[in-house]
Design a protein around this motif. Structure first.
Motif, PDB file in Angstrom:
ATOM      1  N   CYS A  24       1.008  -1.096  -0.069  1.00  0.00           N
ATOM      2  CA  CYS A  24       0.051  -0.122  -0.049  1.00  0.00           C
ATOM      3  C   CYS A  24       0.863   1.127   0.002  1.00  0.00           C
ATOM      4  O   CYS A  24       1.979   1.396   0.771  1.00  0.00           O
ATOM      5  N   VAL A  25       0.475   2.397  -0.752  1.00  0.00           N
ATOM      6  CA  VAL A  25       0.678   3.639  -0.430  1.00  0.00           C
ATOM      7  C   VAL A  25      -0.386   4.687  -0.252  1.00  0.00           C
ATOM      8  O   VAL A  25      -1.411   4.242  -0.924  1.00  0.00           O
ATOM      9  N   VAL A  26      -0.416   5.355   0.830  1.00  0.00           N
ATOM     10  CA  VAL A  26      -1.431   6.207   0.975  1.00  0.00           C
ATOM     11  C   VAL A  26      -1.101   7.661   0.471  1.00  0.00           C
ATOM     12  O   VAL A  26      -0.151   8.243   0.842  1.00  0.00           O
ATOM     13  N   GLU A  31      -4.174   7.123  12.995  1.00  0.00           N
ATOM     14  CA  GLU A  31      -5.497   6.472  12.588  1.00  0.00           C
ATOM     15  C   GLU A  31      -5.083   5.216  11.842  1.00  0.00           C
ATOM     16  O   GLU A  31      -5.879   4.235  12.094  1.00  0.00           O
ATOM     17  N   LEU A  32      -3.868   5.111  11.135  1.00  0.00           N
ATOM     18  CA  LEU A  32      -3.356   3.894  10.523  1.00  0.00           C
ATOM     19  C   LEU A  32      -2.187   3.219  11.252  1.00  0.00           C
ATOM     20  O   LEU A  32      -1.240   2.672  10.455  1.00  0.00           O
ATOM     21  N   LYS A  33      -2.321   3.170  12.595  1.00  0.00           N
ATOM     22  CA  LYS A  33      -1.088   2.583  13.254  1.00  0.00           C
ATOM     23  C   LYS A  33      -0.910   1.194  13.020  1.00  0.00           C
ATOM     24  O   LYS A  33       0.255   0.758  13.111  1.00  0.00           O
ATOM     25  N   PHE A  34      -1.896   0.441  12.462  1.00  0.00           N
ATOM     26  CA  PHE A  34      -1.979  -0.974  12.313  1.00  0.00           C
ATOM     27  C   PHE A  34      -1.076  -1.186  10.888  1.00  0.00           C
ATOM     28  O   PHE A  34      -0.866  -2.170  10.235  1.00  0.00           O
ATOM     29  N   MET A  35      -0.735  -0.092  10.223  1.00  0.00           N
ATOM     30  CA  MET A  35      -0.176  -0.084   8.745  1.00  0.00           C
ATOM     31  C   MET A  35       0.973   1.053   8.951  1.00  0.00           C
ATOM     32  O   MET A  35       1.227   1.970   7.972  1.00  0.00           O
ATOM     33  N   ASP A  36       1.765   0.758  10.040  1.00  0.00           N
ATOM     34  CA  ASP A  36       2.683   2.049  10.151  1.00  0.00           C
ATOM     35  C   ASP A  36       4.077   1.925   9.173  1.00  0.00           C
ATOM     36  O   ASP A  36       4.774   2.687   9.244  1.00  0.00           O
ATOM     37  N   TYR A  37       3.931   0.909   8.293  1.00  0.00           N
ATOM     38  CA  TYR A  37       5.003   0.716   7.361  1.00  0.00           C
ATOM     39  C   TYR A  37       4.891   1.286   5.780  1.00  0.00           C
ATOM     40  O   TYR A  37       5.760   1.288   5.206  1.00  0.00           O
ATOM     41  N   VAL A  38       3.364   1.977   5.839  1.00  0.00           N
ATOM     42  CA  VAL A  38       3.192   2.306   4.378  1.00  0.00           C
ATOM     43  C   VAL A  38       3.785   3.900   4.201  1.00  0.00           C
ATOM     44  O   VAL A  38       3.588   4.762   5.309  1.00  0.00           O
ATOM     45  N   ALA A  85      16.385  -3.720   9.126  1.00  0.00           N
ATOM     46  CA  ALA A  85      17.672  -4.396   8.240  1.00  0.00           C
ATOM     47  C   ALA A  85      17.373  -4.323   6.725  1.00  0.00           C
ATOM     48  O   ALA A  85      18.303  -3.858   5.886  1.00  0.00           O
ATOM     49  N   TYR A  86      16.294  -4.431   6.455  1.00  0.00           N
ATOM     50  CA  TYR A  86      16.031  -4.622   4.935  1.00  0.00           C
ATOM     51  C   TYR A  86      14.917  -3.827   4.211  1.00  0.00           C
ATOM     52  O   TYR A  86      14.504  -3.868   2.868  1.00  0.00           O
ATOM     53  N   GLY A  87      14.140  -3.099   4.799  1.00  0.00           N
ATOM     54  CA  GLY A  87      13.282  -2.279   4.294  1.00  0.00           C
ATOM     55  C   GLY A  87      11.816  -2.847   4.308  1.00  0.00           C
ATOM     56  O   GLY A  87      11.030  -2.611   5.428  1.00  0.00           O
ATOM     57  N   PHE A  88      11.394  -3.486   3.304  1.00  0.00           N
ATOM     58  CA  PHE A  88      10.045  -4.084   2.995  1.00  0.00           C
ATOM     59  C   PHE A  88       9.081  -2.841   3.111  1.00  0.00           C
ATOM     60  O   PHE A  88       8.079  -2.772   3.709  1.00  0.00           O
ATOM     61  N   VAL A  89       9.303  -1.669   2.507  1.00  0.00           N
ATOM     62  CA  VAL A  89       8.637  -0.530   2.524  1.00  0.00           C
ATOM     63  C   VAL A  89       7.273  -0.682   1.997  1.00  0.00           C
ATOM     64  O   VAL A  89       7.228  -1.166   1.115  1.00  0.00           O
ATOM     65  N   GLY A  90       6.302  -0.201   2.704  1.00  0.00           N
ATOM     66  CA  GLY A  90       4.643  -0.418   2.192  1.00  0.00           C
ATOM     67  C   GLY A  90       4.095  -1.826   1.903  1.00  0.00           C
ATOM     68  O   GLY A  90       3.195  -1.980   1.553  1.00  0.00           O
ATOM     69  N   THR A  91       4.895  -2.872   2.400  1.00  0.00           N
ATOM     70  CA  THR A  91       4.326  -4.404   2.323  1.00  0.00           C
ATOM     71  C   THR A  91       4.263  -5.095   3.539  1.00  0.00           C
ATOM     72  O   THR A  91       5.119  -4.767   4.474  1.00  0.00           O
ATOM     73  N   PRO A  92       3.169  -5.603   3.697  1.00  0.00           N
ATOM     74  CA  PRO A  92       3.113  -6.447   5.145  1.00  0.00           C
ATOM     75  C   PRO A  92       4.084  -7.690   5.072  1.00  0.00           C
ATOM     76  O   PRO A  92       4.412  -8.154   3.995  1.00  0.00           O
ATOM     77  N   ILE A  93       4.193  -7.926   6.160  1.00  0.00           N
ATOM     78  CA  ILE A  93       5.167  -9.187   6.277  1.00  0.00           C
ATOM     79  C   ILE A  93       4.482 -10.176   7.245  1.00  0.00           C
ATOM     80  O   ILE A  93       3.832  -9.753   8.222  1.00  0.00           O
ATOM     81  N   LYS A  94       4.487 -11.416   6.732  1.00  0.00           N
ATOM     82  CA  LYS A  94       4.096 -12.587   7.452  1.00  0.00           C
ATOM     83  C   LYS A  94       5.051 -13.301   8.312  1.00  0.00           C
ATOM     84  O   LYS A  94       6.147 -13.619   7.700  1.00  0.00           O
ATOM     85  N   ILE A  95       4.986 -13.606   9.670  1.00  0.00           N
ATOM     86  CA  ILE A  95       5.935 -14.092  10.439  1.00  0.00           C
ATOM     87  C   ILE A  95       5.145 -15.584  10.959  1.00  0.00           C
ATOM     88  O   ILE A  95       4.071 -15.231  11.644  1.00  0.00           O
ATOM     89  N   LEU A  96       5.437 -16.857  10.408  1.00  0.00           N
ATOM     90  CA  LEU A  96       4.594 -17.930  11.040  1.00  0.00           C
ATOM     91  C   LEU A  96       5.609 -18.451  12.033  1.00  0.00           C
ATOM     92  O   LEU A  96       7.066 -18.637  11.871  1.00  0.00           O
ATOM     93  N   VAL A  97       5.058 -19.142  13.197  1.00  0.00           N
ATOM     94  CA  VAL A  97       5.818 -19.770  14.155  1.00  0.00           C
ATOM     95  C   VAL A  97       5.784 -21.380  13.917  1.00  0.00           C
ATOM     96  O   VAL A  97       4.347 -21.650  14.307  1.00  0.00           O
ATOM     97  N   ARG A  98       6.929 -22.174  14.130  1.00  0.00           N
ATOM     98  CA  ARG A  98       6.459 -23.647  13.951  1.00  0.00           C
ATOM     99  C   ARG A  98       7.118 -24.095  15.283  1.00  0.00           C
ATOM    100  O   ARG A  98       8.519 -23.696  15.631  1.00  0.00           O
ATOM    101  N   GLY A  99       6.615 -24.985  15.963  1.00  0.00           N
ATOM    102  CA  GLY A  99       7.181 -25.696  17.098  1.00  0.00           C
ATOM    103  C   GLY A  99       8.124 -26.889  16.630  1.00  0.00           C
ATOM    104  O   GLY A  99       7.959 -27.382  15.375  1.00  0.00           O
ATOM    105  N   HIS A 100       9.120 -27.177  17.451  1.00  0.00           N
ATOM    106  CA  HIS A 100       9.960 -28.211  16.786  1.00  0.00           C
ATOM    107  C   HIS A 100       9.555 -29.609  16.768  1.00  0.00           C
ATOM    108  O   HIS A 100      10.042 -30.608  16.125  1.00  0.00           O
TER     109      HIS A 100
END
Length: 454
Positions: free
Chosen positions: A305-307, A332-339, A436-451
């Motif tokens: 997204c771009v606002v 107001e858009l604090k849940f998208m602070d990366y845009v 470290a690497y930007g990812f400007v304007g794009t959401p990031i998914k982080i999945l967690v897996r147990g051993h």
């Protein structure tokens, strides 16, 4: 693209209950994003391995001016229902018309039935979209038998159900998915899809015209994959770009006043198809609840997204004006602070030349891929700087991480126990990846897996 099913009906007939039941019966609930307070108007549902999106057309206010309750037969109340129904029948692939088996057929029900019948089109000899009369609150056999009175609405067989207990919902869903059109998805083109969304009168049409006209290589206007939409294919520095227009809410013929208030369906369709979404905000009106709802759709769909704060030419400015507007929008858009934010004027052309280059930069960030060594370097440094807090005497241990896909960037962390991976720490790690690497304007998914997880 998945079919879209719209829920229509007056308040207190059980729309929310049915909405939640349809959401809860899907096989995999993948959206588990805490920390947002906006209303959920859209959910993915599944029935017999057919996936579709359910959307509450919403916006029906049971009070007049926020004070006096509207009576069930009042003109204002019926007008609200009519507007909601009109939007649904124009933009959905199927309509669930929710009624109340306890009260029987009411004047608003008759009004809705009339507007739905009148605005159906004929596709391949059949009325479109298909409309299902859902008679809710039919918990008893007597109520189910009495549902036959809803035949008078002239919309086919009533479907008596209990959204609360699930009675009859299976038969109703069988009929619903059987009515979906066959998948006619054409071969995907390789252009970057950029959708222009925002509330009415934010300046979407002006921006589209400015963006299309500013590029010399306009290939052609092409029919969109969504019904009644027009896409514009242009070239930007030799790269094909498809602009998805959501501005054309008005159609030929008479459109009820206020219909735009309920026009979430068109924005949702465009967001689903897009790679990058341009969220246009009216600088004069400021950011509103409708803007945050649309931003919520963008986040839920994991789109970049771009606002764009439009009509910037109309704002009286001093040294701190842009800073103050930025602060309000960010809050107001604090849940998208990366845009990224861009202050433009589609009318004068101010900074419009920066819009498409910024959108394409965001698209590149969406497709970025980190090596496993890069991922684990960020994780090591993040954990050294701020170790995770122990829970019940057990600390979270992250053995290693890797990026498993792009579009959007998706990471998997292998840990000792997923229950120890608190949301706040995962958000901290997300911020370290961005640092470290930007990812400007794009959401990031982080999945967690147990051993022990397969």
């Amino acid at each position: 693209m998945k079919p879209i099913v719209a829920l229509v009906g007056r308040p207190n007939v059980g729309k929310s209950t049915l909405f939640n039941r349809m959401a809860g019966e899907r096989l995999a609930i993948v959206d588990d994003t805490p920390g947002t307070t906006r209303d959920r108007l859209v959910t993915e549902a599944e029935w017999t391995e057919v996936y579709f999106d359910v959307i509450d057309t919403g916006g029906i206010d049971p009070t007049h001016g926020g004070k006096t309750p509207l009576s069930i037969g009042s003109a204002d109340f019926i007008q609200e229902i009519r507007q909601q129904a009109l939007v649904a029948v124009q933009d959905a692939d199927a309509v669930l018309f929710i009624t109340d088996g306890q009260t029987g057929v009411t004047p608003p029900d008759r009004e809705v039935a009339e507007i739905l019948r009148r605005h159906q089109r004929t596709v391949d000899g059949q009325p479109w979209p298909p409309i299902f009369v859902v008679v809710n609150k039919c918990e008893s056999s007597a109520a189910r038998a009495a549902a036959g009175e809803f035949y008078e609405l002239g919309l086919g067989d009533p479907h008596p159900i209990s959204a609360l207990h699930g009675t009859g919902t299976g038969d109703m869903l069988d009929a619903l998915v059987a009515a979906f059109p066959p998948d006619t998805t054409t071969e995907e083109d390789d252009s970057v899809k950029i959708a222009i969304v925002g509330k009415p009168n934010a300046g979407k049409s002006s921006l589209l015209n400015r963006l299309a006209g500013a590029e010399r290589a306009i290939v052609s206007p092409i029919p969109g994959t969504t019904r009644d939409a027009i896409d514009t294919l242009i070239e930007v520095a030799g790269l094909p770009v498809t602009l998805i227009d959501t501005a054309g809410i008005r159609r030929r013929g008479k459109i009820e006043v206020g219909v735009e208030k309920y026009s979430v369906l068109r924005a949702f369709k465009a967001i689903e198809r897009a790679d990058v979404v341009l969220l246009v905000i009216d600088a004069e009106a400021g950011i509103t609840a409708q803007d945050t709802h649309i931003a919520g759709f963008i986040l839920d769909a994991w789109k970049s997204c771009v606002v764009l704060v439009n009509k910037w030419d109309a704002i009286e400015k001093d040294t701190y004006t842009m800073e103050e507007h930025s602060r309000v929008v960010r809050q107001e858009l604090k849940f998208m602070d990366y845009v990224p934010l861009l202050f433009i004027s589609a009318k004068t052309g101010q900074r419009v030349d920066k819009v498409l280059p910024l959108a394409l930069e965001v698209q590149e960030e969406r497709l970025a891929r980190l090596t496993t060594s890069m991922v684990n370097k960020v994780l090591r440094e993040a954990m050294d700087a701020q170790p995770p807090q122990a829970h019940a005497g057990r600390p979270l241990k992250i053995y290693y991480g890797s990026q498993i896909r792009t579009d959007p960037p998706t990471f998997v962390l292998h840990v000792n126990d997923t229950k120890l991976a608190h949301f706040s720490y995962i958000r901290y790690l997300e911020n370290q990846f961005r640092k470290a690497y930007g990812f400007v304007g794009t959401p990031i998914k982080i999945l967690v897996r147990g051993h022990k997880d397969k």
